[in-house]
Design an enzyme around this catalytic site. Structure first.
Site, PDB file in Angstrom:
ATOM      1  N   ASP A 121     -49.826  54.262 108.321  1.00 59.22           N
ATOM      2  CA  ASP A 121     -50.056  52.908 108.838  1.00 59.22           C
ATOM      3  C   ASP A 121     -50.623  52.889 110.257  1.00 59.22           C
ATOM      4  O   ASP A 121     -51.174  51.868 110.693  1.00 59.22           O
ATOM      5  CB  ASP A 121     -48.760  52.100 108.815  1.00 59.22           C
ATOM      6  CG  ASP A 121     -48.213  51.918 107.408  1.00 59.22           C
ATOM      7  OD1 ASP A 121     -48.999  52.030 106.451  1.00 59.22           O
ATOM      8  OD2 ASP A 121     -47.006  51.671 107.271  1.00 59.22           O
ATOM      9  N   ARG A 161     -48.397  47.706 106.161  1.00 58.82           N
ATOM     10  CA  ARG A 161     -47.260  46.848 106.536  1.00 58.82           C
ATOM     11  C   ARG A 161     -47.770  45.667 107.369  1.00 58.82           C
ATOM     12  O   ARG A 161     -48.563  44.869 106.890  1.00 58.82           O
ATOM     13  CB  ARG A 161     -46.201  47.650 107.288  1.00 58.82           C
ATOM     14  CG  ARG A 161     -45.473  48.649 106.416  1.00 58.82           C
ATOM     15  CD  ARG A 161     -44.180  49.120 107.025  1.00 58.82           C
ATOM     16  NE  ARG A 161     -44.368  49.766 108.311  1.00 58.82           N
ATOM     17  CZ  ARG A 161     -43.391  50.272 109.029  1.00 58.82           C
ATOM     18  NH1 ARG A 161     -42.150  50.189 108.601  1.00 58.82           N
ATOM     19  NH2 ARG A 161     -43.625  50.862 110.184  1.00 58.82           N
ATOM     20  N   ARG A 207     -34.191  58.235 102.103  1.00 62.10           N
ATOM     21  CA  ARG A 207     -33.516  57.254 102.945  1.00 62.10           C
ATOM     22  C   ARG A 207     -32.030  57.602 102.994  1.00 62.10           C
ATOM     23  O   ARG A 207     -31.478  58.104 102.010  1.00 62.10           O
ATOM     24  CB  ARG A 207     -33.684  55.845 102.395  1.00 62.10           C
ATOM     25  CG  ARG A 207     -35.112  55.489 101.998  1.00 62.10           C
ATOM     26  CD  ARG A 207     -35.992  55.181 103.179  1.00 62.10           C
ATOM     27  NE  ARG A 207     -37.345  54.844 102.763  1.00 62.10           N
ATOM     28  CZ  ARG A 207     -38.350  54.636 103.603  1.00 62.10           C
ATOM     29  NH1 ARG A 207     -38.150  54.740 104.892  1.00 62.10           N
ATOM     30  NH2 ARG A 207     -39.544  54.322 103.152  1.00 62.10           N
ATOM     31  N   THR A 248     -47.161  58.750 109.654  1.00 61.63           N
ATOM     32  CA  THR A 248     -47.254  57.548 108.818  1.00 61.63           C
ATOM     33  C   THR A 248     -48.716  57.165 108.674  1.00 61.63           C
ATOM     34  O   THR A 248     -49.472  57.234 109.652  1.00 61.63           O
ATOM     35  CB  THR A 248     -46.476  56.359 109.428  1.00 61.63           C
ATOM     36  OG1 THR A 248     -46.850  55.152 108.750  1.00 61.63           O
ATOM     37  CG2 THR A 248     -46.748  56.178 110.896  1.00 61.63           C
ATOM     38  N   GLY A 282     -41.484  57.404 104.753  1.00 59.69           N
ATOM     39  CA  GLY A 282     -42.583  57.570 103.803  1.00 59.69           C
ATOM     40  C   GLY A 282     -43.372  58.831 104.101  1.00 59.69           C
ATOM     41  O   GLY A 282     -43.581  59.180 105.260  1.00 59.69           O
ATOM     42  N   ASP A 307     -49.056  52.629 112.994  1.00 60.47           N
ATOM     43  CA  ASP A 307     -48.440  51.495 113.690  1.00 60.47           C
ATOM     44  C   ASP A 307     -47.384  51.926 114.707  1.00 60.47           C
ATOM     45  O   ASP A 307     -46.437  51.194 114.982  1.00 60.47           O
ATOM     46  CB  ASP A 307     -47.823  50.524 112.676  1.00 60.47           C
ATOM     47  CG  ASP A 307     -46.761  51.186 111.798  1.00 60.47           C
ATOM     48  OD1 ASP A 307     -46.628  52.428 111.851  1.00 60.47           O
ATOM     49  OD2 ASP A 307     -46.062  50.470 111.067  1.00 60.47           O
ATOM     50  N   ASP A 328     -41.026  54.819 112.830  1.00 56.43           N
ATOM     51  CA  ASP A 328     -40.083  54.201 113.767  1.00 56.43           C
ATOM     52  C   ASP A 328     -38.637  54.267 113.285  1.00 56.43           C
ATOM     53  O   ASP A 328     -37.710  54.391 114.092  1.00 56.43           O
ATOM     54  CB  ASP A 328     -40.486  52.747 114.088  1.00 56.43           C
ATOM     55  CG  ASP A 328     -40.723  51.894 112.852  1.00 56.43           C
ATOM     56  OD1 ASP A 328     -40.451  52.383 111.730  1.00 56.43           O
ATOM     57  OD2 ASP A 328     -41.171  50.754 113.001  1.00 56.43           O
ATOM     58  N   GLU A 368     -52.019  44.527 103.523  1.00 56.78           N
ATOM     59  CA  GLU A 368     -50.879  44.017 102.770  1.00 56.78           C
ATOM     60  C   GLU A 368     -50.031  43.033 103.572  1.00 56.78           C
ATOM     61  O   GLU A 368     -49.327  42.206 103.007  1.00 56.78           O
ATOM     62  CB  GLU A 368     -50.007  45.169 102.264  1.00 56.78           C
ATOM     63  CG  GLU A 368     -49.376  46.010 103.355  1.00 56.78           C
ATOM     64  CD  GLU A 368     -48.555  47.173 102.789  1.00 56.78           C
ATOM     65  OE1 GLU A 368     -48.246  47.160 101.580  1.00 56.78           O
ATOM     66  OE2 GLU A 368     -48.229  48.090 103.558  1.00 56.78           O
TER      67      GLU A 368
END
Length: 328
Positions: free
Chosen positions: A132, A176, A76, A130, A15, A134, A107, A227
């Protein structure tokens, strides 16, 4: 500084996130500073397999530090997940005489890089990109700070409408399975409640919290929902549950979606991308590989890719306590 690198490739994968272009610029200009050629790899691993390369210079990355998204595009690649696909990618890199790779992504990107290095011994360095946040081994990923600012601005606008109509708004944000965005913007935007995967509030406690807010004189409320929160199947189920049990509220849902990924990167993300890009290139020059460049205690630090992939980013417990106090 010892250097066997004559040509370094840079790519973005997964992303997109604000700051990726700033990282591409930083890698390119660090290469130019050290008289190393830089090659942009378009469309991530898919472009690597197809040899979709373009030589980058200090001049042709001008004017991109302020742009969101990624000029190298992202895609992808199912083929890269196969040994045959990775062999094609390796052969394309060797044909272009690329000696090492800087990969900007999350990741999934790092997992691909780690396998690629194990199979072919090809030097790789990761930069976490990212929204996120994370990824283990860094307090901030590229794009995270920008996303926070974007979401806070949107919630401020939603609050104007909530106040005007005595409404309760559930605002779903990205992340996520991590609640970093929700927790920080919830505190920053003054949300009445914050729902994150790391802390299971429960439906009854949510109702109690909303009833306390109503009893204290609040005529409108904002609930920020990550989310990945597990209280309900989705944010619309939460809306239905509250409407059934608190008929005094008009309930609305706002799913912010991909707007959180876009936009011009914040100053913080631009500076962070620049620091990370310099470190990634100079690490490859020193013969370092299989590491991710991160930010720890405001210092640039390296974490093995395997740890970055397998480790879990931790939610800020102090900020959870602060949020509990602020929603009183």
């Amino acid at each position: 500084m010892p250097n066997k690198m004559k040509k370094i490739g840079v790519m973005t994968s997964g992303g997109d996130s604000p700051g990726m272009n700033a990282a591409i610029r930083a890698v390119t200009r660090t290469c130019a500073y050290h008289n190393i050629e830089c090659v942009g790899i378009y469309r991530g691993y898919e472009g690597m397999i197809e040899g979709d390369f373009k030589d980058l210079t200090a001049r042709n990355v001008k004017g991109i530090i302020n742009k969101g998204g990624t000029i190298l595009k992202s895609a992808r690649s199912k083929e890269f997940r196969t040994p045959e696909g990775r062999k094609k990618a390796y052969e394309a890199l060797k044909a272009k005489e690329i000696d090492g790779l800087v990969l900007v992504g999350g990741d999934g990107t790092f997992t691909g890089a780690l396998i690629f290095n194990q199979e072919f011994g090809f030097p790789v360095m990761g930069i976490p990109g990212t929204i996120d946040n994370d990824i283990y081994g860094t307090s901030h990923t590229l794009g995270y700070d920008t996303a926070l600012n974007t979401v806070v601005e949107v919630i401020d606008k939603i609050r104007d409408t909530a106040s005007s109509h005595n409404r309760l708004f559930f605002v779903e944000v990205m992340g996520r399975d991590a609640g970093h965005i929700a927790l920080n913007v919830g505190v920053g935007a003054g949300a009445e409640e914050i729902l994150i995967p790391e802390e299971n509030l429960g439906l009854e406690r949510l109702l109690e919290s909303l009833r306390r807010s109503k009893a204290s004189g609040k005529s409108s409320s904002i609930v920020v929902v990550a989310e990945g929160d597990k209280i309900g199947k989705n944010v619309f189920e939460l809306k239905d549950y509250v409407e059934e049990n608190m008929t005094e509220y008009e309930v609305r849902v706002s799913v912010l979606g991909h707007m959180q990924r876009g936009g011009s990167p914040s100053c913080f993300d631009r500076v962070l991308a620049s620091r990370m890009g310099v470190k990634a290139v100079e690490s490859l020059m020193e013969g370092i590989s299989n590491q991710m460049v991160g930010l720890l205690n405001d210092k640039i630090a390296l974490t093995p890719l395997e740890k970055a992939i397998k480790g879990q980013s931790k939610i800020n417990k102090e900020l959870i306590r602060v949020s509990d106090i602020m929603t009183t």
